[in-house]
Design a protein around this motif. Sequence first.
Motif, PDB file in Angstrom:
ATOM      1  N   PHE A 155       0.822  -1.214   0.000  1.00 52.52           N
ATOM      2  CA  PHE A 155       0.000   0.000   0.000  1.00 52.52           C
ATOM      3  C   PHE A 155       0.853   1.260   0.000  1.00 52.52           C
ATOM      4  O   PHE A 155       0.352   2.361   0.218  1.00 52.52           O
ATOM      5  CB  PHE A 155      -0.939   0.009   1.218  1.00 52.52           C
ATOM      6  CG  PHE A 155      -0.214   0.031   2.529  1.00 52.52           C
ATOM      7  CD1 PHE A 155       0.117   1.226   3.140  1.00 52.52           C
ATOM      8  CD2 PHE A 155       0.153  -1.151   3.136  1.00 52.52           C
ATOM      9  CE1 PHE A 155       0.784   1.238   4.349  1.00 52.52           C
ATOM     10  CE2 PHE A 155       0.821  -1.139   4.344  1.00 52.52           C
ATOM     11  CZ  PHE A 155       1.146   0.058   4.947  1.00 52.52           C
ATOM     12  N   LYS A 156       2.132   1.126  -0.288  1.00 51.57           N
ATOM     13  CA  LYS A 156       3.056   2.258  -0.239  1.00 51.57           C
ATOM     14  C   LYS A 156       2.618   3.341  -1.223  1.00 51.57           C
ATOM     15  O   LYS A 156       2.355   3.066  -2.393  1.00 51.57           O
ATOM     16  CB  LYS A 156       4.466   1.801  -0.594  1.00 51.57           C
ATOM     17  CG  LYS A 156       5.545   2.793  -0.235  1.00 51.57           C
ATOM     18  CD  LYS A 156       6.905   2.291  -0.636  1.00 51.57           C
ATOM     19  CE  LYS A 156       7.254   1.049   0.144  1.00 51.57           C
ATOM     20  NZ  LYS A 156       8.605   0.565  -0.129  1.00 51.57           N
ATOM     21  N   GLY A 157       2.483   4.550  -0.747  1.00 52.82           N
ATOM     22  CA  GLY A 157       2.128   5.675  -1.598  1.00 52.82           C
ATOM     23  C   GLY A 157       0.642   5.982  -1.634  1.00 52.82           C
ATOM     24  O   GLY A 157       0.237   6.979  -2.242  1.00 52.82           O
ATOM     25  N   LEU A 158      -0.199   5.158  -1.013  1.00 52.27           N
ATOM     26  CA  LEU A 158      -1.641   5.422  -1.008  1.00 52.27           C
ATOM     27  C   LEU A 158      -1.972   6.491   0.027  1.00 52.27           C
ATOM     28  O   LEU A 158      -1.408   6.514   1.120  1.00 52.27           O
ATOM     29  CB  LEU A 158      -2.427   4.148  -0.681  1.00 52.27           C
ATOM     30  CG  LEU A 158      -2.381   3.021  -1.694  1.00 52.27           C
ATOM     31  CD1 LEU A 158      -3.193   1.837  -1.191  1.00 52.27           C
ATOM     32  CD2 LEU A 158      -2.900   3.460  -3.039  1.00 52.27           C
ATOM     33  N   THR A 159      -2.888   7.358  -0.331  1.00 47.79           N
ATOM     34  CA  THR A 159      -3.338   8.385   0.600  1.00 47.79           C
ATOM     35  C   THR A 159      -4.356   7.773   1.564  1.00 47.79           C
ATOM     36  O   THR A 159      -4.850   6.661   1.357  1.00 47.79           O
ATOM     37  CB  THR A 159      -3.988   9.561  -0.148  1.00 47.79           C
ATOM     38  OG1 THR A 159      -5.169   9.081  -0.795  1.00 47.79           O
ATOM     39  CG2 THR A 159      -3.039  10.164  -1.166  1.00 47.79           C
ATOM     40  N   VAL A 160      -4.684   8.517   2.604  1.00 46.29           N
ATOM     41  CA  VAL A 160      -5.671   8.061   3.581  1.00 46.29           C
ATOM     42  C   VAL A 160      -7.027   7.859   2.892  1.00 46.29           C
ATOM     43  O   VAL A 160      -7.723   6.878   3.160  1.00 46.29           O
ATOM     44  CB  VAL A 160      -5.788   9.071   4.747  1.00 46.29           C
ATOM     45  CG1 VAL A 160      -6.922   8.699   5.679  1.00 46.29           C
ATOM     46  CG2 VAL A 160      -4.475   9.153   5.500  1.00 46.29           C
ATOM     47  N   GLU A 161      -7.381   8.745   1.992  1.00 46.09           N
ATOM     48  CA  GLU A 161      -8.653   8.635   1.278  1.00 46.09           C
ATOM     49  C   GLU A 161      -8.686   7.363   0.413  1.00 46.09           C
ATOM     50  O   GLU A 161      -9.696   6.655   0.374  1.00 46.09           O
ATOM     51  CB  GLU A 161      -8.859   9.870   0.397  1.00 46.09           C
ATOM     52  CG  GLU A 161     -10.183   9.884  -0.335  1.00 46.09           C
ATOM     53  CD  GLU A 161     -10.345  11.113  -1.215  1.00 46.09           C
ATOM     54  OE1 GLU A 161     -11.119  11.014  -2.180  1.00 46.09           O
ATOM     55  OE2 GLU A 161      -9.714  12.144  -0.929  1.00 46.09           O
ATOM     56  N   GLU A 162      -7.587   7.068  -0.250  1.00 49.93           N
ATOM     57  CA  GLU A 162      -7.515   5.859  -1.080  1.00 49.93           C
ATOM     58  C   GLU A 162      -7.588   4.598  -0.222  1.00 49.93           C
ATOM     59  O   GLU A 162      -8.254   3.620  -0.592  1.00 49.93           O
ATOM     60  CB  GLU A 162      -6.224   5.861  -1.913  1.00 49.93           C
ATOM     61  CG  GLU A 162      -6.208   6.928  -2.988  1.00 49.93           C
ATOM     62  CD  GLU A 162      -4.845   7.108  -3.622  1.00 49.93           C
ATOM     63  OE1 GLU A 162      -4.808   7.547  -4.792  1.00 49.93           O
ATOM     64  OE2 GLU A 162      -3.814   6.812  -2.974  1.00 49.93           O
ATOM     65  N   MET A 163      -6.934   4.607   0.938  1.00 46.59           N
ATOM     66  CA  MET A 163      -7.001   3.465   1.850  1.00 46.59           C
ATOM     67  C   MET A 163      -8.412   3.284   2.401  1.00 46.59           C
ATOM     68  O   MET A 163      -8.899   2.160   2.526  1.00 46.59           O
ATOM     69  CB  MET A 163      -6.015   3.632   3.017  1.00 46.59           C
ATOM     70  CG  MET A 163      -4.583   3.360   2.654  1.00 46.59           C
ATOM     71  SD  MET A 163      -4.281   1.652   2.220  1.00 46.59           S
ATOM     72  CE  MET A 163      -4.391   0.874   3.807  1.00 46.59           C
ATOM     73  N   THR A 164      -9.079   4.387   2.696  1.00 42.43           N
ATOM     74  CA  THR A 164     -10.463   4.318   3.187  1.00 42.43           C
ATOM     75  C   THR A 164     -11.369   3.742   2.115  1.00 42.43           C
ATOM     76  O   THR A 164     -12.233   2.903   2.410  1.00 42.43           O
ATOM     77  CB  THR A 164     -10.948   5.721   3.608  1.00 42.43           C
ATOM     78  OG1 THR A 164     -10.041   6.247   4.589  1.00 42.43           O
ATOM     79  CG2 THR A 164     -12.345   5.669   4.189  1.00 42.43           C
ATOM     80  N   ASN A 165     -11.166   4.152   0.883  1.00 38.89           N
ATOM     81  CA  ASN A 165     -11.943   3.623  -0.236  1.00 38.89           C
ATOM     82  C   ASN A 165     -11.698   2.115  -0.401  1.00 38.89           C
ATOM     83  O   ASN A 165     -12.638   1.343  -0.605  1.00 38.89           O
ATOM     84  CB  ASN A 165     -11.572   4.376  -1.524  1.00 38.89           C
ATOM     85  CG  ASN A 165     -12.448   3.997  -2.682  1.00 38.89           C
ATOM     86  OD1 ASN A 165     -13.521   3.427  -2.529  1.00 38.89           O
ATOM     87  ND2 ASN A 165     -12.005   4.313  -3.889  1.00 38.89           N
ATOM     88  N   LEU A 166     -10.436   1.691  -0.306  1.00 35.33           N
ATOM     89  CA  LEU A 166     -10.096   0.272  -0.403  1.00 35.33           C
ATOM     90  C   LEU A 166     -10.749  -0.523   0.725  1.00 35.33           C
ATOM     91  O   LEU A 166     -11.322  -1.591   0.490  1.00 35.33           O
ATOM     92  CB  LEU A 166      -8.577   0.086  -0.373  1.00 35.33           C
ATOM     93  CG  LEU A 166      -8.064  -1.353  -0.309  1.00 35.33           C
ATOM     94  CD1 LEU A 166      -8.534  -2.156  -1.511  1.00 35.33           C
ATOM     95  CD2 LEU A 166      -6.554  -1.363  -0.211  1.00 35.33           C
ATOM     96  N   ARG A 167     -10.683  -0.014   1.925  1.00 35.26           N
ATOM     97  CA  ARG A 167     -11.301  -0.705   3.064  1.00 35.26           C
ATOM     98  C   ARG A 167     -12.812  -0.822   2.895  1.00 35.26           C
ATOM     99  O   ARG A 167     -13.411  -1.846   3.237  1.00 35.26           O
ATOM    100  CB  ARG A 167     -10.964   0.010   4.365  1.00 35.26           C
ATOM    101  CG  ARG A 167      -9.561  -0.258   4.834  1.00 35.26           C
ATOM    102  CD  ARG A 167      -9.366   0.235   6.269  1.00 35.26           C
ATOM    103  NE  ARG A 167      -8.093  -0.206   6.766  1.00 35.26           N
ATOM    104  CZ  ARG A 167      -7.074   0.605   7.034  1.00 35.26           C
ATOM    105  NH1 ARG A 167      -7.186   1.901   6.843  1.00 35.26           N
ATOM    106  NH2 ARG A 167      -5.943   0.120   7.494  1.00 35.26           N
ATOM    107  N   ALA A 168     -13.433   0.206   2.339  1.00 33.39           N
ATOM    108  CA  ALA A 168     -14.880   0.169   2.107  1.00 33.39           C
ATOM    109  C   ALA A 168     -15.233  -0.908   1.088  1.00 33.39           C
ATOM    110  O   ALA A 168     -16.203  -1.661   1.271  1.00 33.39           O
ATOM    111  CB  ALA A 168     -15.376   1.532   1.640  1.00 33.39           C
ATOM    112  N   LYS A 169     -14.454  -1.000   0.023  1.00 29.19           N
ATOM    113  CA  LYS A 169     -14.703  -2.038  -0.992  1.00 29.19           C
ATOM    114  C   LYS A 169     -14.503  -3.430  -0.399  1.00 29.19           C
ATOM    115  O   LYS A 169     -15.251  -4.359  -0.700  1.00 29.19           O
ATOM    116  CB  LYS A 169     -13.798  -1.840  -2.203  1.00 29.19           C
ATOM    117  CG  LYS A 169     -14.189  -0.652  -3.031  1.00 29.19           C
ATOM    118  CD  LYS A 169     -13.345  -0.521  -4.265  1.00 29.19           C
ATOM    119  CE  LYS A 169     -13.815   0.710  -5.024  1.00 29.19           C
ATOM    120  NZ  LYS A 169     -13.395   0.719  -6.393  1.00 29.19           N
ATOM    121  N   CYS A 170     -13.487  -3.573   0.429  1.00 26.80           N
ATOM    122  CA  CYS A 170     -13.236  -4.864   1.077  1.00 26.80           C
ATOM    123  C   CYS A 170     -14.376  -5.218   2.029  1.00 26.80           C
ATOM    124  O   CYS A 170     -14.817  -6.367   2.085  1.00 26.80           O
ATOM    125  CB  CYS A 170     -11.912  -4.841   1.833  1.00 26.80           C
ATOM    126  SG  CYS A 170     -10.464  -4.857   0.758  1.00 26.80           S
TER     127      CYS A 170
END
Length: 173
Positions: free
Chosen positions: A28-43
């Motif tokens: 997940f290197k380089g992902l912003t907090v918003e992108e990580m939140t989006n990924l977690r929501a999809k998961c």
Amino acid sequence: MNRQEKAQIIEQLHEKASRASIAIVTDFKGLTVEEMTNLRAKCYEAGVDYQVVKNTLARLALQDTDHGGLSEHLKENCAVALGYDDPVALAKTLADYGKGNKKFSMRFGSLEGKFLDTDGVKELATMPSKPELLSSVLGTMQAVPRNFVCLFANIERKFLYALTAIKDQKEAA
């Protein structure tokens, strides 16, 4: 983080990994907090647990589970995604997210104790999901009786046509 918090994280991750049929380690290197939140929501929508955890804690948590083989490959920053019901759903969710975000990548995984490299995980993502496979099997199973019924219906129909033709012939004579 004190020792008690670390023990709690290890215990929670170990319990989840014990129940999981598949585990995929991602970068997940380089992902912003918003992108990580989006990924977690999809998961979360796919019924997947996605957790960023320190490598040493992950190694301890994955011991004595089907996914213990992943411990020796954990290096640098990584996160663990755990799927419980449909292994293909987890792989597809992560692969779809990876298509939209070039900074995200899947490193390797473990499917019911068998190690999967990056290509293996990507190949798993291209397979049909569990509901698709079940519907395909059901369609195949239904085809045999349906064809059998249609065969006998055609025999009866042809017999009825023959009787109607004989009746019409006798009426005409």
